[in-house]
Design a protein around this motif. Structure first.
Motif, PDB file in Angstrom:
ATOM      1  N   ASN A  23       0.836  -1.216   0.000  1.00 26.14           N
ATOM      2  CA  ASN A  23       0.000   0.000   0.000  1.00 26.14           C
ATOM      3  C   ASN A  23       0.863   1.254   0.000  1.00 26.14           C
ATOM      4  OD1 ASN A  23      -2.211  -1.639   0.069  1.00 26.14           O
ATOM      5  ND2 ASN A  23      -2.734  -1.275   2.210  1.00 26.14           N
ATOM      6  N   ALA A  24       1.942   1.234   0.796  1.00 20.97           N
ATOM      7  CA  ALA A  24       2.796   2.422   0.887  1.00 20.97           C
ATOM      8  C   ALA A  24       3.461   2.699  -0.467  1.00 20.97           C
ATOM      9  CB  ALA A  24       3.863   2.218   1.955  1.00 20.97           C
ATOM     10  N   LEU A  25       3.834   1.628  -1.184  1.00 18.61           N
ATOM     11  CA  LEU A  25       4.545   1.832  -2.452  1.00 18.61           C
ATOM     12  C   LEU A  25       3.608   2.183  -3.602  1.00 18.61           C
ATOM     13  CD1 LEU A  25       7.127  -1.108  -2.321  1.00 18.61           C
ATOM     14  CD2 LEU A  25       7.570   1.297  -1.863  1.00 18.61           C
ATOM     15  N   THR A  26       2.392   1.631  -3.566  1.00 14.92           N
ATOM     16  CA  THR A  26       1.511   1.795  -4.738  1.00 14.92           C
ATOM     17  C   THR A  26       0.372   2.780  -4.498  1.00 14.92           C
ATOM     18  OG1 THR A  26       0.084   0.013  -3.983  1.00 14.92           O
ATOM     19  CG2 THR A  26       1.884  -0.606  -5.449  1.00 14.92           C
ATOM     20  N   GLY A  27       0.126   3.129  -3.237  1.00 10.78           N
ATOM     21  CA  GLY A  27      -0.999   4.023  -2.942  1.00 10.78           C
ATOM     22  C   GLY A  27      -2.333   3.307  -3.015  1.00 10.78           C
ATOM     23  N   GLY A  45       0.122  -3.422  -8.311  1.00 10.87           N
ATOM     24  CA  GLY A  45       0.080  -1.965  -8.339  1.00 10.87           C
ATOM     25  C   GLY A  45       1.377  -1.456  -8.945  1.00 10.87           C
ATOM     26  N   THR A  46       1.431  -0.162  -9.190  1.00 10.64           N
ATOM     27  CA  THR A  46       2.620   0.380  -9.858  1.00 10.64           C
ATOM     28  C   THR A  46       3.241   1.508  -9.056  1.00 10.64           C
ATOM     29  OG1 THR A  46       1.568  -0.138 -11.935  1.00 10.64           O
ATOM     30  CG2 THR A  46       3.448   1.327 -12.057  1.00 10.64           C
ATOM     31  N   LEU A  47       4.559   1.529  -9.074  1.00 10.38           N
ATOM     32  CA  LEU A  47       5.307   2.606  -8.425  1.00 10.38           C
ATOM     33  C   LEU A  47       6.232   3.230  -9.469  1.00 10.38           C
ATOM     34  CD1 LEU A  47       6.709   3.975  -5.838  1.00 10.38           C
ATOM     35  CD2 LEU A  47       8.212   1.989  -5.875  1.00 10.38           C
ATOM     36  N   HIS A  48       6.248   4.569  -9.505  1.00 12.37           N
ATOM     37  CA  HIS A  48       7.227   5.240 -10.372  1.00 12.37           C
ATOM     38  C   HIS A  48       8.295   5.782  -9.444  1.00 12.37           C
ATOM     39  CE1 HIS A  48       4.728   4.778 -13.880  1.00 12.37           C
ATOM     40  NE2 HIS A  48       3.694   5.126 -13.120  1.00 12.37           N
ATOM     41  N   TYR A  49       9.522   5.317  -9.630  1.00 17.71           N
ATOM     42  CA  TYR A  49      10.570   5.679  -8.681  1.00 17.71           C
ATOM     43  C   TYR A  49      11.900   5.810  -9.414  1.00 17.71           C
ATOM     44  CZ  TYR A  49      13.618   5.333  -4.586  1.00 17.71           C
ATOM     45  OH  TYR A  49      14.554   5.579  -3.626  1.00 17.71           O
TER      46      TYR A  49
END
Ligand code: GTP
Ligand code: MG
Length: 644
Positions: A23-27, A45-49
């Motif tokens: 949840n913290a990484l993908t919102g 989910g997706t994370l842009h980092y």
């Protein structure tokens, strides 16, 4: 040039914090709580980092790659598919030894892997200081200390993930078994040579020695002679160690996990917490039940009082608005517009929302503190009587929020029979929607004690019906094997996010139905269609259940969502003051029928998905018959105690 997407799978034991990390990484909003077995399906989910696109996959918790069931197979299949570029093995720093068992099995696959040493805060408060450096040296992969709930360490974790994905640095082989096992692994590796395998030879050889069904079936089909070799090697191990090969490998792995954990942890001064002593009362066979009744009773009473006060305040506000509206727009057309378009929203906001919010917060506190798992433990012996163990109590409590995740949560039970019985029971638990009807109608207008009586009646019926199902479906209940989570202070952000997700769902899903449904009802009423439908339903609704004709129509709507029954009733009758239109006896019978008459559409769909059409239809029919028959009986019994 754009760089390729990295796929990262979160894998680890249950309740270690994978979904908090996700949840913290993908919102996104995966279910997070303090009991094992919440995530039962893969989530993405997706994370842009740092200019990279990172797909994150949250997997169900699993303890081993050899013995797994239901939701655990989702994890194993995903890991073995090698779709993930990097595995993030989330481990609980406070239970390192147990967690490392899975880590060691994962390492045998030699993936690109990073360990998230999570919950270091909890571990320290319990007197365990974990060293990421020493753990990393022992297992040969990067280890990052994290406190997922405070998002500490997550950027470092992602930096490591990116670094790993860009190298060929697969995990090294560092775990060695005793010589008697190693020589046989080597021999089996030679017997496997020449075969095209998806995994390292060593991993496949170990899986075969452990008699892993999936691997054996595949490999024996590829090379039938392997079976004889494996049988011989297993026999040799058994003769040498006087235990079967699977047990020997498991106990050696446990021994290595214990050795690594003791190297990578050291004691520190624990924080003294009163909660550590609380279990003496919470799990006591007598005091525990008393405490449970007091806490659950207090929880419902608190939800009711808060909901009632909020509902009253909102009602006053809308009454003032209605007066101003009538004064500003007199005439029949404006009155019709209010009834058709606004009344439903007013009813939804007045009778449903005020109870939903406190109810979800209360349930979240129950789950997140870890007390829910204690209730499951306490209820184990009662649960045995209706066919499954205390672990099945967790879906039942989750059912107080919503029956859909409750029915899905039954997957954590071991046998299909247990899952079915549990799913049936879960569909009978008064969910928040039903509680709105019980609290907003019966507790508010007849008395809180009548709401309690309805809950008790519901559980008696649940017990009797489930016990009936238990007798009809043969089989033995298994014993309770469940991790007892530590008590935690619930994180306000987790509780807040969960409550917000549920409220948003209610507003987005229920309100459009309320507005459209109400408009439909008002138009049908204007052309006299409602009278015709009412006439057909009246033998059951009016004669047998003693309710007004409109109740039949709102019960039809309730199949969509049960809180709609009360909201539509208010909208159709044109008032949220139910005392003006229903007698106390009618309110009790109405709430009783709503409580039992049919699982809502979403629950039926879940029952179909989990158990098939036939079982879902059987459950639905049993519940409709029970509600109607017992509702009529209740109507005839109430006057005997002076309720009309
Ligand atoms: N104190 C503390 N609590 C944490 C931390 N990470 C997770 N938690 C809590 O641990 C509990 C379990 O977290 P989840 O994310 O649901 O665990 P999970 O691994 O996804 O569990 P399953 O889906 O059941 O396998 C929740 O109550 C979290 O709030 C942490 O770093 N510190
Ligand atoms: Mg999870």
């Amino acid at each position: 040039m754009t760089e390729a997407t990295i796929r990262v799978a979160l894998v680890g034991n249950a309740n270690v914090g994978k979904s908090v990390v996700f949840n913290a990484l993908t919102g996104l909003h995966q279910h997070v709580s303090n009991w094992p077995g919440k995530t039962i399906e893969r989530a993405e989910g997706t994370l842009h980092y740092r200019g990279r696109t990172i797909d994150i996959i949250d997997l169900p918790g699993t303890y081993s790659l050899t013995q797994y069931s239901g939701e655990e197979s989702v994890t194993r299949e995903y890991i073995e598919s090698k779709e993930a570029d990097v595995l993030v093995n989330v481990i609980d720093a406070g239970a390192m030894e147990r967690n490392l068992y899975l880590t060691l099995q994962l390492l045998e696959m030699r993936p690109k892997m990073v360990v998230a040493l999570n919950q270091v805060d909890m571990a320290e408060s319990r007197g365990i200081r974990a060293s990421p450096g020493r753990l990393s040296t022992a297992i040969g992969v990067p280890v990052v200390a994290t406190v997922a709930t405070s998002e500490i360490g997550l950027t470092t974790l992602m930096d490591e993930v990116i670094r790993r994905s860009g190298t060929d640095a697969n995990a090294p082989t560092v775990i060695k078994y005793s010589t008697g096992i190693e020589t046989r692994i080597c021999e089996l590796e030679s017997a496997l040579s020449g075969l095209e395998l998806d995994h390292p030879l060593r991993y496949v050889a170990i899986r075969l020695l452990e008699e892993d069904q999936k691997t054996s079936a595949k490999l024996y089909a590829m090379r039938p002679t392997l079976r004889t070799t494996v049988d011989r090697l297993r026999k040799e191990i058994e003769e040498r160690y006087t235990q079967d090969a699977t047990t020997v490998l498991a106990s050696e792995r446990y021994a290595i996990a214990a050795r690594v954990a003791s190297m990578a942890t050291e004691p520190c001064t624990p924080k003294r917490s009163l909660l550590q002593h609380f279990d003496r009362v919470a799990l006591n066979p007598i005091l525990g039940y008393l405490l449970m009744l007091v806490l659950l009773g207090g929880m419902f009473y608190g939800v009711f009082q808060l909901g009632h006060i909020l509902s009253g305040l909102i009602d006053d506000g809308f009454s003032a608005l209605r007066s101003s509206y009538d004064a500003a727009f007199p005439g029949e057309l404006s009155a019709f517009i209010w009834s058709a378009l606004i009344e439903g929203v007013v009813a939804g906001v007045t009778v449903a929302l005020p109870y939903i919010l406190p109810m979800y917060i209360a349930l979240s506190l129950l789950e997140d503190t870890g007390y829910l798992a204690r209730i499951a433990f306490l209820m184990d012996s009662v649960m045995h009587k209706i066919g499954f163990h205390g672990k099945g109590f967790i879906p039942l409590i989750v059912g107080f929020g919503c029956n859909v995740p409750a029915c899905m949560g039954c997957r954590v039970l071991e046998t299909q029979r247990e899952r079915l019985i549990c799913g049936f029971a879960a569909s009978l638990v008064p969910c928040t929607a039903r509680s709105i009807v019980i609290l907003g109608l019966v507790a508010a207008y007849v008395g809180f004690h009548w709401a309690v009586i309805l809950y008790v009646l519901d559980f008696i019926i649940l017990f009797v019906l489930t016990r009936g199902a238990f007798r009809l479906l043969p089989g033995e209940p298994k014993g309770l094997i469940m991790d007892m989570p530590c008590y935690r202070r619930p994180s306000p952000s987790t509780v807040g996010k969960k409550a917000w997700t549920n409220i948003r769902e209610f507003v987005y899903v229920a309100f459009p139905i309320i507005i459209a449904g109400n408009l439909l009802l008002q138009l049908s009423s204007a052309v006299g269609l409602l009278d015709v439908v009412g006439l057909y339903m009246s033998p059951v609704i009016v004669f047998w259940l003693g309710l007004p004709t409109v109740a039949g129509i709102v019960l039809l709507f309730g199949v969509l969502r049960k809180e709609l029954t009360l909201i539509m009733l208010a909208a159709l009758l044109g008032t949220t003051n139910f005392a003006l239109v229903l007698t106390p006896g009618q309110m009790i019978v109405f709430a009783f029928v709503v409580m039992l008459y049919v699982p809502c559409l979403a629950t039926i769909a879940t029952l179909v998905k989990e158990f098939g059409y036939r079982r879902a239809a059987q459950i639905t029919v049993v519940e409709v018959i029970t509600a109607v028959v017992l509702g009529g009986v209740l109507l005839r019994l109430l006057p005997l105690i002076g309720i009309y």
